[in-house]
Scaffold this motif. Structure first.
Motif, PDB file in Angstrom:
ATOM      1  N   GLU A   1     -16.614 -24.448  58.924  1.00 15.90           N
ATOM      2  CA  GLU A   1     -15.486 -23.598  59.322  1.00 15.90           C
ATOM      3  C   GLU A   1     -14.491 -24.381  60.164  1.00 15.90           C
ATOM      4  O   GLU A   1     -13.269 -24.236  60.012  1.00 15.90           O
ATOM      5  CB  GLU A   1     -15.999 -22.386  60.095  1.00 15.90           C
ATOM      6  N   ARG A   2     -15.006 -25.224  61.056  1.00 17.81           N
ATOM      7  CA  ARG A   2     -14.124 -26.020  61.906  1.00 17.81           C
ATOM      8  C   ARG A   2     -13.316 -27.010  61.078  1.00 17.81           C
ATOM      9  O   ARG A   2     -12.116 -27.200  61.304  1.00 17.81           O
ATOM     10  CB  ARG A   2     -14.941 -26.747  62.972  1.00 17.81           C
ATOM     11  N   LEU A   3     -13.946 -27.644  60.099  1.00 18.25           N
ATOM     12  CA  LEU A   3     -13.231 -28.578  59.231  1.00 18.25           C
ATOM     13  C   LEU A   3     -12.157 -27.855  58.425  1.00 18.25           C
ATOM     14  O   LEU A   3     -11.009 -28.333  58.331  1.00 18.25           O
ATOM     15  CB  LEU A   3     -14.216 -29.265  58.283  1.00 18.25           C
ATOM     16  N   ASP A   4     -12.506 -26.718  57.843  1.00 20.78           N
ATOM     17  CA  ASP A   4     -11.538 -25.975  57.025  1.00 20.78           C
ATOM     18  C   ASP A   4     -10.332 -25.554  57.859  1.00 20.78           C
ATOM     19  O   ASP A   4      -9.180 -25.665  57.403  1.00 20.78           O
ATOM     20  CB  ASP A   4     -12.202 -24.747  56.402  1.00 20.78           C
ATOM     21  N   ARG A   5     -10.578 -25.084  59.071  1.00 19.74           N
ATOM     22  CA  ARG A   5      -9.465 -24.655  59.933  1.00 19.74           C
ATOM     23  C   ARG A   5      -8.582 -25.846  60.287  1.00 19.74           C
ATOM     24  O   ARG A   5      -7.350 -25.747  60.277  1.00 19.74           O
ATOM     25  CB  ARG A   5      -9.995 -24.002  61.202  1.00 19.74           C
ATOM     26  N   PHE A   6      -9.191 -26.977  60.583  1.00 19.19           N
ATOM     27  CA  PHE A   6      -8.412 -28.159  60.929  1.00 19.19           C
ATOM     28  C   PHE A   6      -7.515 -28.585  59.779  1.00 19.19           C
ATOM     29  O   PHE A   6      -6.317 -28.841  59.965  1.00 19.19           O
ATOM     30  CB  PHE A   6      -9.342 -29.303  61.327  1.00 19.19           C
ATOM     31  N   LEU A   7      -8.073 -28.654  58.580  1.00 16.29           N
ATOM     32  CA  LEU A   7      -7.298 -29.091  57.422  1.00 16.29           C
ATOM     33  C   LEU A   7      -6.239 -28.075  57.033  1.00 16.29           C
ATOM     34  O   LEU A   7      -5.157 -28.438  56.555  1.00 16.29           O
ATOM     35  CB  LEU A   7      -8.234 -29.366  56.243  1.00 16.29           C
ATOM     36  N   ASP A   8      -6.500 -26.801  57.254  1.00 21.79           N
ATOM     37  CA  ASP A   8      -5.530 -25.756  56.907  1.00 21.79           C
ATOM     38  C   ASP A   8      -4.403 -25.649  57.922  1.00 21.79           C
ATOM     39  O   ASP A   8      -3.235 -25.509  57.550  1.00 21.79           O
ATOM     40  CB  ASP A   8      -6.234 -24.400  56.793  1.00 21.79           C
ATOM     41  N   GLU A   9      -4.743 -25.744  59.213  1.00 24.99           N
ATOM     42  CA  GLU A   9      -3.796 -25.345  60.252  1.00 24.99           C
ATOM     43  C   GLU A   9      -3.321 -26.465  61.167  1.00 24.99           C
ATOM     44  O   GLU A   9      -2.228 -26.357  61.747  1.00 24.99           O
ATOM     45  CB  GLU A   9      -4.431 -24.248  61.129  1.00 24.99           C
ATOM     46  N   LEU A  10      -4.112 -27.535  61.344  1.00 27.01           N
ATOM     47  CA  LEU A  10      -3.814 -28.478  62.416  1.00 27.01           C
ATOM     48  C   LEU A  10      -3.486 -29.895  61.959  1.00 27.01           C
ATOM     49  O   LEU A  10      -2.821 -30.635  62.682  1.00 27.01           O
ATOM     50  CB  LEU A  10      -5.006 -28.546  63.390  1.00 27.01           C
ATOM     51  N   VAL A  11      -3.949 -30.289  60.772  1.00 31.69           N
ATOM     52  CA  VAL A  11      -3.895 -31.700  60.432  1.00 31.69           C
ATOM     53  C   VAL A  11      -2.471 -32.230  60.316  1.00 31.69           C
ATOM     54  O   VAL A  11      -2.210 -33.403  60.618  1.00 31.69           O
ATOM     55  CB  VAL A  11      -4.687 -31.976  59.130  1.00 31.69           C
ATOM     56  N   LEU A  12      -1.517 -31.410  59.912  1.00 29.12           N
ATOM     57  CA  LEU A  12      -0.148 -31.886  59.721  1.00 29.12           C
ATOM     58  C   LEU A  12       0.433 -32.461  61.004  1.00 29.12           C
ATOM     59  O   LEU A  12       1.163 -33.458  60.981  1.00 29.12           O
ATOM     60  CB  LEU A  12       0.738 -30.752  59.196  1.00 29.12           C
ATOM     61  N   ASP A  13       0.102 -31.860  62.139  1.00 30.35           N
ATOM     62  CA  ASP A  13       0.622 -32.321  63.432  1.00 30.35           C
ATOM     63  C   ASP A  13      -0.332 -33.284  64.134  1.00 30.35           C
ATOM     64  O   ASP A  13      -0.053 -33.725  65.257  1.00 30.35           O
ATOM     65  CB  ASP A  13       0.885 -31.117  64.346  1.00 30.35           C
ATOM     66  N   TYR A  14      -1.427 -33.615  63.491  1.00 28.58           N
ATOM     67  CA  TYR A  14      -2.458 -34.435  64.123  1.00 28.58           C
ATOM     68  C   TYR A  14      -1.949 -35.794  64.618  1.00 28.58           C
ATOM     69  O   TYR A  14      -2.247 -36.185  65.756  1.00 28.58           O
ATOM     70  CB  TYR A  14      -3.623 -34.621  63.151  1.00 28.58           C
ATOM     71  N   PRO A  15      -1.188 -36.559  63.842  1.00 24.47           N
ATOM     72  CA  PRO A  15      -0.784 -37.885  64.320  1.00 24.47           C
ATOM     73  C   PRO A  15      -0.027 -37.856  65.645  1.00 24.47           C
ATOM     74  O   PRO A  15      -0.188 -38.774  66.462  1.00 24.47           O
ATOM     75  CB  PRO A  15       0.104 -38.414  63.177  1.00 24.47           C
ATOM     76  N   GLU A  16       0.800 -36.822  65.869  1.00 29.60           N
ATOM     77  CA  GLU A  16       1.567 -36.741  67.111  1.00 29.60           C
ATOM     78  C   GLU A  16       0.798 -36.025  68.209  1.00 29.60           C
ATOM     79  O   GLU A  16       0.802 -36.438  69.374  1.00 29.60           O
ATOM     80  CB  GLU A  16       2.894 -36.021  66.854  1.00 29.60           C
ATOM     81  N   ASP A  17       0.139 -34.932  67.855  1.00 27.43           N
ATOM     82  CA  ASP A  17      -0.469 -34.077  68.872  1.00 27.43           C
ATOM     83  C   ASP A  17      -1.825 -34.560  69.343  1.00 27.43           C
ATOM     84  O   ASP A  17      -2.326 -34.110  70.380  1.00 27.43           O
ATOM     85  CB  ASP A  17      -0.607 -32.646  68.339  1.00 27.43           C
ATOM     86  N   ARG A  18      -2.460 -35.477  68.614  1.00 28.86           N
ATOM     87  CA  ARG A  18      -3.819 -35.904  68.958  1.00 28.86           C
ATOM     88  C   ARG A  18      -3.908 -36.569  70.325  1.00 28.86           C
ATOM     89  O   ARG A  18      -4.983 -36.624  70.939  1.00 28.86           O
ATOM     90  CB  ARG A  18      -4.351 -36.878  67.895  1.00 28.86           C
ATOM     91  N   ASP A  19      -2.792 -37.090  70.835  1.00 26.24           N
ATOM     92  CA  ASP A  19      -2.790 -37.761  72.130  1.00 26.24           C
ATOM     93  C   ASP A  19      -2.411 -36.837  73.282  1.00 26.24           C
ATOM     94  O   ASP A  19      -2.355 -37.291  74.430  1.00 26.24           O
ATOM     95  CB  ASP A  19      -1.823 -38.952  72.110  1.00 26.24           C
TER      96      ASP A  19
END
Length: 459
Positions: free
Chosen positions: A203-221
Motif C-alpha cells: 500500500e505504501r509503494l502504491d501510494r508513493f507511485l500514485d501521489e508522491l513520486v513526481l515531486d520526489y527529486p525536489e521534495d526528497r531533501d
C-alpha cells in the motif's frame, strides 16, 4: 509418502516474490521457521528493529496460515536450532533466501553442509537484492568501488520478475508467534507511526507511485515534507522485495512517461542499497572496519557528554536536535538530516562514527546491516565512493536551505518555535537567547570544522 519442506525465514518476511517459500510449496507439505539467533559472531538486533520484527512475524503468521503453512519462532544458536526443527518435523528439504554479511554467509554455508551430511536437501535463493553481489563486477573483474558506474551497469541488467503470491491452500488456524517478546512503552510510541507487514508495504509503494513520486527529486531533501517512499523498514525486513519495487516503478514509468525521470531518481536510491550490499559482501565487517584502510589510524575524540547530548537531541543546534528527536519518537529520521547528524558527530565532534552507527542500529526501525554502516562510512569519509574528507556539512546553512521556514525544526524542537525564521536555525543569535529553555551549542561549528580538516589531512 508426503514430503516435508522447511522454509527458514530471515529478512524475507513476505509471501510474494519469496523463492524459498515458492520452492517449498512445490516440494510438499511446508512448515516455516524464524530463528532469533544467539550465535556470538552475529550482530544482535537493536531495540527498534526487534520491535518491528515482533509485529512483522505475527502479521506474516496470519498470511502463511492462509497458505496452510505454520510459522514457528525460536531463539537459539542457529545450526542446532534448525537441526532440531528438521528432526522434530521429519523435514526432507530446507529452503532459504540468501544473506550477504560475512558472518551470515559463513553460518549459512555451515548449515547447508551439515544438512547435506544428514541427508537433508538444502537450497538457497536470490530474493533480497536486485542483482547478486557476485554477479556484479567491473571490466577487470573486480567489485565496484564507485557508485555511478555501478548504477550505470545495474540499469543495463535484466532484473528478474517478482514471483506472485502463492495461491491459497488449505488454510489452517493461525497462532500467535514470538510470544516471549515483551513490548516496552517505547514500542507503543513507535506503533503510532507505522503499519507493519506485507500488505502495508505494498500500500505504501502504491501510494508513493500514485501521489508522491513526481515531486520526489525536489521534495526528497525537504524534511518537513512527507515526500519519500517510507519503504526502508519494509525493505529491511523483506516485507517487500526490491524486485517488486523495481518492476512496479518501471510499469508506472511506462504508462506515465511524465514520471519517468522522477522514477529513475527514486530507483537510483534502490540501486544505492544494492551498492551498499556489494560492499558488505566483498569486505570485512563494515560495521566495525573502515573500508579505506588509512582511516583506522584516525585519532577519534572521547567525549561522553557530547555523545549523550547528541543522542538525546540536546546539542543546541536545532536541525540536529530535531533529527535526533524524530528518530527517538518515530524510529526513523529524514535522510538529509541523517547526513547532517552523522557529519556533526564524526567530523565536528570527531567522535568515532561507529558510536553513532551503533546508536542508529539500536533506534532505527529500518536498521539494515549494509545501509546503516555503509552510509555512516560514506559520511565519515572511510567508505567507498565516500563524501570527501573536506565535505563537512554546516547544519545552520543546511537548515536554512532545506527548512527555510523552520517547519521541521519547530515540530521537533518546540523550545525555539517562537523565533523568527531567520533565527530558528541559530537561536544563539537571538537577542534574548539566554531566556530560551534550550542549550547553547555544544561545539563551535567553525573551529571544529578546522580541527576536523587538520585531523583528516594528517592521514
Amino acid at each position: 509418502m508426503t514430503r516435508t519442506a522447511l522454509v527458514w525465514l530471515r529478512n524475507d518476511l513476505r509471501t510474494a516474490d519469496n523463492p524459498a517459500l515458492h520452492a517449498a510449496l512445490q516440494y510438499g507439505k511446508v512448515r516455516a521457521i524464524h530463528i532469533e539467533a544467539t550465535d556470538g559472531k552475529l550482530r544482535r538486533r537493536g531495540a527498534a528493529s526487534r520491535w518491528w520484527l515482533h509485529h512483522s512475524l505475527n502479521r506474516l503468521a496470519l498470511d502463511l496460515a492462509q497458505l496452510g503453512v505454520a510459522l514457528e519462532t525460536i531463539e537459539g544458536e542457529t545450526e542446532a536450532t534448525l537441526l532440531q526443527a528438521v528432526a522434530a518435523n521429519g523435514v526432507d528439504a530446507v529452503y532459504w533466501n540468501r544473506r550477504y554479511g560475512p558472518a551470515e554467509r559463513e553460518i549459512d554455508a555451515g548449515v547447508k553442509a551439515r544438512l547435506k551430511r544428514e541427508g537433508v536437501a538444502a537450497e538457497s535463493f536470490a530474493a533480497n537484492l536486485l542483482i547478486e553481489p557476485f554477479e556484479m563486477a567491473t571490466g577487470t573483474g573486480k567489485p565496484y568501488s564507485v557508485y555511478t558506474p555501478f548504477w550505470n551497469a545495474l540499469k543495463q541488467r535484466d532484473i528478474a520478475k517478482p514471483l506472485p503470491t502463492p495461491p491459497h491452500g488449505q488454510a489452517i488456524e493461525p497462532t500467535r508467534v514470538d510470544t516471549s517478546y515483551r513490548e516496552a512503552d517505547w514500542g507503543k510510541k513507535l506503533g503510532k507511526h507505522w503499519q507493519i507487514g506485507e500488505a502495508a508495504a505494498r500500500e505504501r509503494l502504491d501510494r508513493f507511485l500514485d501521489e508522491l513520486v513526481l515531486d520526489y527529486p525536489e521534495d526528497r531533501d525537504i524534511p518537513a515534507r512527507a515526500a519519500t517512499s517510507g519503504l526502508s523498514p519494509h525493505l529491511a525486513f523483506g516485507e517487500i522485495s526490491p524486485r517488486q519495487v523495481w518492476h512496479a516503478a518501471q510499469a508506472v514509468a511506462q504508462h506515465a512517461p511524465g514520471k519517468a525521470s522522477a522514477i529513475d531518481k527514486f530507483l537510483s536510491e534502490l540501486g544505492w542499497r544494492d551498492f551498499n550490499y556489494n560492499q558488505l559482501y566483498h569486505r570485512q565487517d563494515i560495521a566495525t572496519v573502515p573500508m579505506v584502510a588509512k582511516y583506522a589510524e584516525l585519532q577519534w575524540r572521547r567525549d561522553d557528554a557530547a555523545l549523550t547530548a547528541w543522542q538525546q537531541g540536546r546539542t543546541g543546534i536545532p536541525i540536529i536536535d530535531a533529527g535526533m528527536r524524530e528518530l527517538w519518537d518515530t524510529g526513523v529520521m529524514h535522510n538529509r538530516v541523517r547526513m547532517l547528524t552523522a557529519s556533526l558527530l564524526a567530523k565536528n565532534l570527531l567522535i568515532d562514527w561507529r558510536q553513532g552507527e551503533q546508536w542508529f542500529w539500536d533506534t532505527l526501525v529500518d536498521a539494515d546491516p549494509a545501509n546503516n554502516p555503509g552510509n555512516w562510512q560514506w559520511v565519515a569519509g572511510s567508505g567507498l565512493d565516500a563524501s570527501p574528507y573536506f565535505r563537512i556539512f554546516n547544519p545552520v546553512t543546511q537548515g536554512e536551505r532545506f527548512d527555510p521556514a523552520g517547519n521541521y525544526v519547530r515540530r521537533w524542537v518546540p523550545e525555539v518555535a517562537g523565533l523568527p525564521d531567520k533565527l530558528v536555525h541559530q537561536p544563539w543569535q537571538a537577542p534574548d537567547a539566554t531566556k530560551l529553555a534550550y542549550p547553547k551549542p555544544i561545539v563551535d561549528l567553525k573551529l571544529s570544522r578546522e580541527r576536523a580538516l587538520e585531523a583528516f589531512k594528517a592521514l
